[in-house]
Design an enzyme around this catalytic site. Structure first.
Site, PDB file in Angstrom:
ATOM      1  N   PHE A  13     -62.163  63.620  55.125  1.00 42.70           N
ATOM      2  CA  PHE A  13     -61.555  62.909  56.240  1.00 42.70           C
ATOM      3  C   PHE A  13     -61.993  63.524  57.570  1.00 42.70           C
ATOM      4  O   PHE A  13     -62.429  64.673  57.621  1.00 42.70           O
ATOM      5  CB  PHE A  13     -60.026  62.958  56.138  1.00 42.70           C
ATOM      6  CG  PHE A  13     -59.488  62.124  55.007  1.00 42.70           C
ATOM      7  CD1 PHE A  13     -59.170  60.792  55.193  1.00 42.70           C
ATOM      8  CD2 PHE A  13     -59.323  62.665  53.743  1.00 42.70           C
ATOM      9  CE1 PHE A  13     -58.689  60.018  54.154  1.00 42.70           C
ATOM     10  CE2 PHE A  13     -58.843  61.903  52.689  1.00 42.70           C
ATOM     11  CZ  PHE A  13     -58.524  60.577  52.897  1.00 42.70           C
ATOM     12  N   CYS A  14     -61.831  62.722  58.630  1.00 41.49           N
ATOM     13  CA  CYS A  14     -62.171  63.143  59.996  1.00 41.49           C
ATOM     14  C   CYS A  14     -61.524  64.479  60.345  1.00 41.49           C
ATOM     15  O   CYS A  14     -60.348  64.654  60.069  1.00 41.49           O
ATOM     16  CB  CYS A  14     -61.694  62.074  60.974  1.00 41.49           C
ATOM     17  SG  CYS A  14     -61.819  62.529  62.711  1.00 41.49           S
ATOM     18  N   PRO A  15     -62.221  65.422  60.966  1.00 38.28           N
ATOM     19  CA  PRO A  15     -63.625  65.362  61.362  1.00 38.28           C
ATOM     20  C   PRO A  15     -64.566  66.030  60.356  1.00 38.28           C
ATOM     21  O   PRO A  15     -65.625  66.534  60.742  1.00 38.28           O
ATOM     22  CB  PRO A  15     -63.611  66.133  62.676  1.00 38.28           C
ATOM     23  CG  PRO A  15     -62.595  67.214  62.453  1.00 38.28           C
ATOM     24  CD  PRO A  15     -61.561  66.634  61.522  1.00 38.28           C
ATOM     25  N   GLY A  16     -64.185  66.045  59.074  1.00 33.87           N
ATOM     26  CA  GLY A  16     -64.975  66.729  58.049  1.00 33.87           C
ATOM     27  C   GLY A  16     -66.449  66.334  58.009  1.00 33.87           C
ATOM     28  O   GLY A  16     -67.324  67.212  58.066  1.00 33.87           O
TER      29      GLY A  16
END
Lengths: 76, 132
Positions: A13-16
């Site tokens: 998931f963001c910001p992964g």
């Protein structure tokens, strides 16, 4: 001879996905490309925006089956 | 650095707010912005080396989702951002005193030191501040 490495960030998931892309860009030479796969919907706009801001080069972006393939060339 | 420096004043220990602070700090720091995070009040406990028995992160319904899904861990994000960008974390000296905490009681490798609010506010005049 430029090279391309692949980063499979699907499921993150963001910001992964962005952070994984940046970590990969640190490891490659100028002119090399990183292809990141992301299933995070925001990546399709966030990663191109980041690339523009920090002045790398967006080689391509295309939707695949339930994820995005985004290719970035290290420009500096 | 190309953008206006970003100053994040993190007071809440609520998981959702800590997560947003970590997300903003990490994305900002890797986008050629200098980022400074001032950790105070309930937020300081989240960074204690000895996490509470019921877990480091406590919050509402969204916190449960954050824990269930593969969402980047807030402290992990901050560590990554320090490696990849220009990020500084400060522990509020008042909050340290009130809690009886020393810097070595906080998780390793994240904080740049203790700092007073006056200095942080003075530095923040040159940038954009977000309070969480």
């Amino acid at each position: 001879m430029s090279e391309r490495i692949k980063v499979d960030a699907r499921g993150a998931f963001c910001p992964g996905p962005l952070m994984e892309l940046i970590a990969a860009l640190k490891l490659v030479e100028v002119g090399d490309e990183v292809e990141v796969w992301s299933s995070d919907k925001g990546s399709a706009t966030d990663i191109p925006e980041w690339v523009k801001k920090v002045r790398h080069e967006l080689v391509g972006i295309e939707p695949r089956d339930a994820y995005w393939s985004i290719v970035v060339r290290k420009a500096k | 650095m190309s953008g206006l420096p970003l100053y994040i004043l993190l007071c809440s220990g609520e998981h959702e707010r800590v997560q947003m602070a970590a997300m903003m700090a990490s994305v900002g720091a890797v986008s050629e912005r200098a980022v400074e995070v001032f950790v105070s009040m309930n937020a300081l406990s989240v960074f204690a080396k000895e996490a509470p028995a019921e877990g480091r992160y406590r919050g509402g319904p969204f916190s449960r989702l954050l824990n269930e899904k593969r969402v980047p861990d807030a402290l992990g994000l901050l560590r990554q951002a320090k490696e990849l960008g220009d990020l500084k974390l400060w522990a509020c000296s008042m909050a340290l005193d009130v809690q009886g905490l020393e810097m070595d009681g906080l998780v390793d490798g994240l904080f740049d030191g203790p700092l007073g609010l006056t200095k942080f506010l003075s530095d923040a005049e040159s940038g954009q501040m977000v309070v969480l």
